[in-house]
Design a protein around this motif. Structure first.
Motif, short mmCIF file in Angstrom:
data_model
loop_
_atom_site.label_atom_id
_atom_site.label_comp_id
_atom_site.label_asym_id
_atom_site.label_seq_id
_atom_site.Cartn_x
_atom_site.Cartn_y
_atom_site.Cartn_z
N THR A 1 -7.43 1.26 -4.91
CA THR A 1 -7.10 1.82 -3.60
C THR A 1 -8.34 2.13 -2.77
OG1 THR A 1 -5.02 2.76 -4.40
CG2 THR A 1 -5.99 3.79 -2.45
N GLU B 1 0.86 -1.19 0.00
CA GLU B 1 0.00 0.00 0.00
C GLU B 1 0.89 1.24 0.00
OE1 GLU B 1 -2.10 2.50 -0.55
OE2 GLU B 1 -3.67 1.14 0.17
N SER C 1 -1.86 -1.83 -4.18
CA SER C 1 -2.84 -0.75 -4.26
C SER C 1 -2.59 0.05 -5.53
CB SER C 1 -2.72 0.13 -3.02
OG SER C 1 -3.63 1.18 -3.02
#
Length: 234
Positions: free
Chosen positions: A95, A7, A63
């Motif tokens: 995301t 992420e 992400s």
């Protein structure tokens, strides 16, 4: 499945390892502009804490955006590198879908989670997802738009409306009308999570299979606008 998740779409730099449907290791730094330097060491540390060797990875989830252009480029290129070196599948995770999925433990089925990221000026990146008994389903498509356009984009919400993300304070006033029962959770309360990228990545892999590691690109939503440096010869 053993899956590595990254992420990097915001100032959060996060890594998680999922093994047999359980997140067994997770680490996050909530600092801007550290992704290039810290992401790969975080991956190695997370794999070590999970006792997972790179060769044991079945998939790498990342992400995909929208979010920071630089963060997305770093995350996607790093995910591609790990997937290729480990001969693992690559799974791109929107995301804002992963962000909205974090509210599954508290939001009721039928509630809508609107994930908002600050897109500078008066704009936000927005994605709205309806909570279901098994996950989340798209309520309004991911886009970039002015804050005042949010109610028209969102449409009707039958249950509770939840706002999450660093753009949520911008959106709160737009949803102040009595037509919306709105609850806001700030980015300090609910930050982007690599663990939820891992969970959503596993679900997407089961539903759609892997992405093409050679062609997958970040979901920028907005065009990249670069300002050229002034010429030293002018």
């Amino acid at each position: 499945m053993t899956l590595l998740a990254l992420e990097t779409a915001t100032s959060t730099c996060g890594v998680a390892v999922l093994d047999d449907d359980v997140v067994v290791a997770e680490a996050h730094l909530h600092r801007p502009r550290v992704h290039a330097e810290r992401l790969s060491p975080l991956v190695e540390e997370a794999l070590g804490h999970a006792d997972v060797s790179p060769g044991a990875l079945d998939a790498v989830a990342v992400s995909m955006g929208p979010g920071s252009y630089t963060g997305l480029r770093i995350g996607v290129s790093t995910a591609k590198g790990w997937a290729l070196s480990a001969d693992a599948a690559l799974v791109g995770v929107p995301t804002l879908e992963a962000y909205a999925a974090q509210l599954r433990p508290v939001a009721a089925p039928g509630d809508v989670v609107c994930a908002l990221l600050d897109a500078r000026r008066d704009e936000v990146y927005a994605g709205a997802f309806r909570q279901t008994t098994t996950g989340v389903a798209e309520h309004a498509p991911t886009t970039a738009l002015p804050v005042e356009a949010l109610p028209g984009w969102l449409g009707t919400v039958d249950g509770q409306l939840w706002l999450v993300g660093d753009g949520a304070p911008k959106g709160r006033d737009a949803f102040s009308d009595d037509a919306f029962s709105c609850r806001m959770l700030s980015a300090d309360e609910v930050s982007p999570s690599a663990g939820w990228v891992a969970r959503c990545g596993h679900q997407r892999f089961d539903a759609y299979g892997p992405d093409d590691v050679t062609t997958v690109e970040p979901l920028y939503v907005k065009d990249v606008h670069a300002t050229p440096a002034p010429s030293p010869f002018d």
